[in-house]
Design a protein around this motif. Structure first.
Motif, PDB file in Angstrom:
ATOM      1  N   ASP A   1      53.917  68.889  51.268  1.00 41.97           N
ATOM      2  CA  ASP A   1      53.893  70.212  50.654  1.00 41.97           C
ATOM      3  C   ASP A   1      55.146  70.393  49.807  1.00 41.97           C
ATOM      4  N   GLU A   2      54.993  70.245  48.507  1.00 47.01           N
ATOM      5  CA  GLU A   2      56.092  70.412  47.543  1.00 47.01           C
ATOM      6  C   GLU A   2      57.328  69.574  47.920  1.00 47.01           C
TER       7      GLU A   2
ATOM      8  N   ASN B   1      60.506  69.819  45.553  1.00 42.99           N
ATOM      9  CA  ASN B   1      61.199  71.086  45.306  1.00 42.99           C
ATOM     10  C   ASN B   1      62.668  70.995  45.688  1.00 42.99           C
TER      11      ASN B   1
ATOM     12  N   VAL C   1      50.855  68.533  47.572  1.00 45.83           N
ATOM     13  CA  VAL C   1      50.751  69.855  46.959  1.00 45.83           C
ATOM     14  C   VAL C   1      51.909  70.029  45.983  1.00 45.83           C
ATOM     15  N   THR C   2      51.585  70.425  44.758  1.00 49.27           N
ATOM     16  CA  THR C   2      52.619  70.650  43.756  1.00 49.27           C
ATOM     17  C   THR C   2      52.136  71.667  42.726  1.00 49.27           C
ATOM     18  N   HIS C   3      53.093  72.324  42.105  1.00 48.52           N
ATOM     19  CA  HIS C   3      52.783  73.210  40.984  1.00 48.52           C
ATOM     20  C   HIS C   3      53.065  72.513  39.653  1.00 48.52           C
ATOM     21  N   ASP C   4      53.583  71.302  39.718  1.00 54.78           N
ATOM     22  CA  ASP C   4      53.983  70.555  38.524  1.00 54.78           C
ATOM     23  C   ASP C   4      52.879  69.563  38.151  1.00 54.78           C
ATOM     24  N   ILE C   5      52.209  69.809  37.058  1.00 56.53           N
ATOM     25  CA  ILE C   5      51.084  68.969  36.639  1.00 56.53           C
ATOM     26  C   ILE C   5      51.525  67.541  36.329  1.00 56.53           C
TER      27      ILE C   5
ATOM     28  N   VAL D   1      42.466  71.077  41.224  1.00 56.27           N
ATOM     29  CA  VAL D   1      43.219  72.235  40.734  1.00 56.27           C
ATOM     30  C   VAL D   1      42.682  73.479  41.423  1.00 56.27           C
TER      31      VAL D   1
ATOM     32  N   ASN E   1      42.900  77.592  41.518  1.00 56.94           N
ATOM     33  CA  ASN E   1      43.316  78.731  40.710  1.00 56.94           C
ATOM     34  C   ASN E   1      42.814  79.999  41.383  1.00 56.94           C
TER      35      ASN E   1
END
Length: 120
Positions: free
Chosen positions: A69-70, A73, A101-105, A117, A119
């Motif tokens: 999970d991230e 970060n 899990v990441t928010h960075d594509i 993805v 959303n």
């Protein structure tokens, strides 16, 4: 944080009364490039080294799936890149399935074989 690196990685293995704990810990530390760090205190490690200890603790169990999970970060750009390469190499060496899990594509494309993805 009161444990040294070896004790931190072997903690879960001891709780489960695993066999060959020393070998599993040393193998995990080698995979995350922390050989020789066994006696270091956690509070004396850099942020990236602490993340690698956490990864070593997880892979010492030899899991079928590793949930991340991230994990990138809080790392500076240089450390983030080296950790991404480490995770990619770790996946190739162990064959473990990683759910990341990441928010960075860009991270997702670099590390992922399959991407979902979400959303909203």
């Amino acid at each position: 944080s009161h444990l040294d690196v070896f004790e931190n990685v072997d903690f879960g293995l001891r709780m489960r009364k695993e066999k060959s704990i020393r070998e599993k810990v040393l193998k995990a530390l080698e995979l995350v490039q922390l050989t020789g760090f066994e006696k270091r205190k956690i509070e004396n490690l850099s942020g990236g080294e602490k993340k690698r200890v956490a990864i070593a603790r997880a892979i010492a169990f030899e899991p079928a799936i590793l949930l991340l999970d991230e994990p990138l970060n809080g790392l500076d750009a240089k450390l983030k890149e080296s950790t991404k390469k480490l995770l990619k190499a770790l996946q190739k060496k162990t064959g473990v399935t990683m759910v990341f899990v990441t928010h960075d594509i860009d991270d997702a494309f670099f590390l992922g074989d399959k991407i979902a993805v979400m959303n909203a």
